[in-house]
Design a protein around this motif. Structure first.
Motif, short mmCIF file in Angstrom:
data_model
loop_
_atom_site.label_atom_id
_atom_site.label_comp_id
_atom_site.label_asym_id
_atom_site.label_seq_id
_atom_site.Cartn_x
_atom_site.Cartn_y
_atom_site.Cartn_z
N ALA A 86 0.73 -11.75 19.08
CA ALA A 86 1.43 -12.11 17.85
C ALA A 86 2.77 -11.40 17.74
O ALA A 86 2.92 -10.24 18.13
N ASP A 87 3.73 -12.12 17.18
CA ASP A 87 5.04 -11.57 16.81
C ASP A 87 5.14 -11.78 15.30
O ASP A 87 5.51 -12.85 14.83
N LEU A 88 4.75 -10.76 14.55
CA LEU A 88 4.52 -10.92 13.12
C LEU A 88 5.35 -9.95 12.30
O LEU A 88 5.39 -8.75 12.58
N THR A 89 5.99 -10.49 11.26
CA THR A 89 6.65 -9.68 10.23
C THR A 89 5.98 -9.97 8.90
O THR A 89 5.83 -11.13 8.51
N VAL A 90 5.56 -8.90 8.22
CA VAL A 90 4.96 -9.02 6.89
C VAL A 90 5.84 -8.23 5.94
O VAL A 90 5.97 -7.01 6.09
N ARG A 91 6.46 -8.91 4.97
CA ARG A 91 7.36 -8.21 4.07
C ARG A 91 7.25 -8.78 2.66
O ARG A 91 6.97 -9.96 2.46
N ASN A 92 7.44 -7.90 1.70
CA ASN A 92 7.46 -8.27 0.28
C ASN A 92 6.17 -8.96 -0.16
O ASN A 92 6.18 -9.78 -1.08
N CYS A 93 5.07 -8.64 0.49
CA CYS A 93 3.79 -9.25 0.15
C CYS A 93 2.97 -8.30 -0.73
O CYS A 93 3.12 -7.08 -0.67
N ARG A 94 2.09 -8.91 -1.51
CA ARG A 94 1.17 -8.16 -2.37
C ARG A 94 -0.26 -8.54 -1.99
O ARG A 94 -0.58 -9.73 -1.89
N GLY A 95 -1.08 -7.50 -1.77
CA GLY A 95 -2.47 -7.74 -1.37
C GLY A 95 -3.44 -7.00 -2.27
O GLY A 95 -3.20 -5.84 -2.62
N GLN A 96 -4.52 -7.68 -2.63
CA GLN A 96 -5.56 -7.08 -3.46
C GLN A 96 -6.91 -7.34 -2.82
O GLN A 96 -7.33 -8.49 -2.66
N GLY A 97 -7.59 -6.27 -2.42
CA GLY A 97 -8.94 -6.41 -1.91
C GLY A 97 -9.94 -6.61 -3.03
O GLY A 97 -9.80 -6.04 -4.11
N LEU A 98 -10.96 -7.43 -2.77
CA LEU A 98 -12.02 -7.69 -3.72
C LEU A 98 -13.33 -7.12 -3.19
O LEU A 98 -13.46 -6.86 -1.98
#
Length: 398
Positions: A86-98
């Motif tokens: 993978a060539d992945l960029t993750v930016r400005n994301c919001r994550g909430q675990g349940l």
């Protein structure tokens, strides 16, 4: 036993989990086990919600460059899974675990990557997950095909199981056998773990992972507060702020060429910073402050020491060597400790031979001392004009 060490890395390699050594598949998910499966490169945004522990929010199943920008991700399983190459960029994301939907399982990771060739995780915010895991690397590639983790805000790294009788050793960042990779930068991340609302092991664990002689793996200017057992009043804990780890018995496979500097580790059980494996590891100009008190005034009994250097895996001298711990500022309360004052253990007894120039904070180290570290962090961000977390609003759902 001294500054006890976690076995999280080899348990992951073996597909096992600390709590009961149960089978635990991390990277064998089948195609389609996600709300969004990405098979073509491009930039993706939107809101994605999973409702089952075995289902990711987003799965990247292509080697073409993918950017997740401004996503909102919620679920009990992994929020983002990236497959081999993978060539992945993750930016400005919001994550909430349940809460997990399966017993004896924790919530999933924010990012779970297996053998990527490029991974950038910047300006994100995530809570109640088991952090970021990178399992191996796809191999040397073109310049810029490296690992970058910067400007993220994490809250409550949480490996607790649904039935609350055990847990999985979790980290804000676990690098597992990411070897000989130049250009790695882990910087300006803010990690806050609250007692009895989190269960983290080593906040940053470098397991059999290494940079290069010319480009050490850099861990700098991070702020980590909280590494607690569950319940937080327990007197046994093996986590840390940062640990170099790994059972490798050869120079090629061992952790090495790591430089960690100007980090702040506050209220960490067991230890703030350990060198438990590897070579050419340099810790300098960090701050480690633990008051021995929980925020509500209860005694925090799981502390051991601020700094520790010990050959936990009994690596040969050709593998465990040339490690330095220099000019760090430490005030670490350990009830019953004795160095440099009563109820203090700034350095591990008989396990800090390479430690030099340690600046010992005056006694007493209190909750106010810990809070002063937060003020110092805020001043550093302002001085360097650094923004933590998302810097753009989430994009609307399509």
């Amino acid at each position: 036993m001294g500054a006890a060490k976690s076995l999280v890395g080899w348990l992951w390699l073996a597909g096992l989990d600390w709590g009961g050594l149960k089978t635990c598949v991390r990277h064998a998910a089948a195609p389609g086990d996600a709300v969004l499966v990405i098979t073509k490169g491009g930039t993706y945004a939107g809101t994605y919600r999973s409702r089952a522990s075995g289902v990711a929010c987003v799965r990247v199943a292509t080697a073409e460059p993918v950017v997740l920008d401004g996503c909102v991700l919620t679920g009990p399983g992994p929020l983002i899974v990236a497959g081999e190459g993978a060539d992945l960029t993750v930016r400005n994301c919001r994550g909430q675990g349940l809460p997990p939907t399966v017993d004896k399982e924790p919530t999933g990771r924010f990012v779970d990557a297996y053998r990527p060739r490029r991974l950038v995780v910047e300006h994100n915010e995530f809570a109640q997950t088991t952090g970021i895991g990178v399992n191996r690397w796809a191999g040397p590639g073109a310049p810029g095909q490296t690992l970058t983790m910067r400007y993220n805000r994490a809250r409550n790294i949480d490996g607790r199981w649904r039935n609350a009788t055990g847990g999985t050793h979790s980290s804000f960042l676990l690098l597992n056998t990411v070897q000989h990779l130049a250009g790695v930068e882990i910087a300006y991340n803010e990690v806050l773990n609250a007692p009895d609302k989190s269960l983290v092991e080593d906040n940053i664990n470098l397991f059999n992972s290494s940079g290069t002689a010319g480009s050490p793996l850099r861990v700098h200017d991070n702020f980590v507060r909280g590494a607690y057992p569950f319940p937080a009043t327990a007197d046994h804990f093996t986590g840390t702020g940062l640990t170099t780890d790994g059972d490798a018995q050869t120079l090629t496979d061992a952790a090495g060429f790591v430089e960690a500097d100007h980090n702040q580790f506050v209220a960490t059980g067991n230890a703030a910073m350990n060198i438990a494996a590897g070579h050419d590891i340099y810790y300098h100009d960090n701050r480690a402050v633990t008051s021995g008190q929980l925020p509500d005034g209860r005694r925090f009994a799981a502390g051991f020491c601020g700094l520790g250097v010990f050959n936990f895996y009994k690596q040969p001298p050709t593998v465990f060597f040339n490690n330095r711990v220099v000019n760090n500022t430490v005030g670490f309360v350990r009830w019953g400790g004795h160095a440099p004052f009563a109820d203090r253990q700034d350095e591990a007894p008989d396990a800090c031979a390479p430690c030099a120039g340690t600046q010992h904070l005056p006694a007493p180290v209190t909750a106010a001392t810990e809070q002063a570290e937060w003020a110092r962090w805020q001043a550093k961000l302002a001085q360097n004009r650094v923004a933590i977390g998302p810097v753009t609003a989430p994009k609307p759902t399509k």
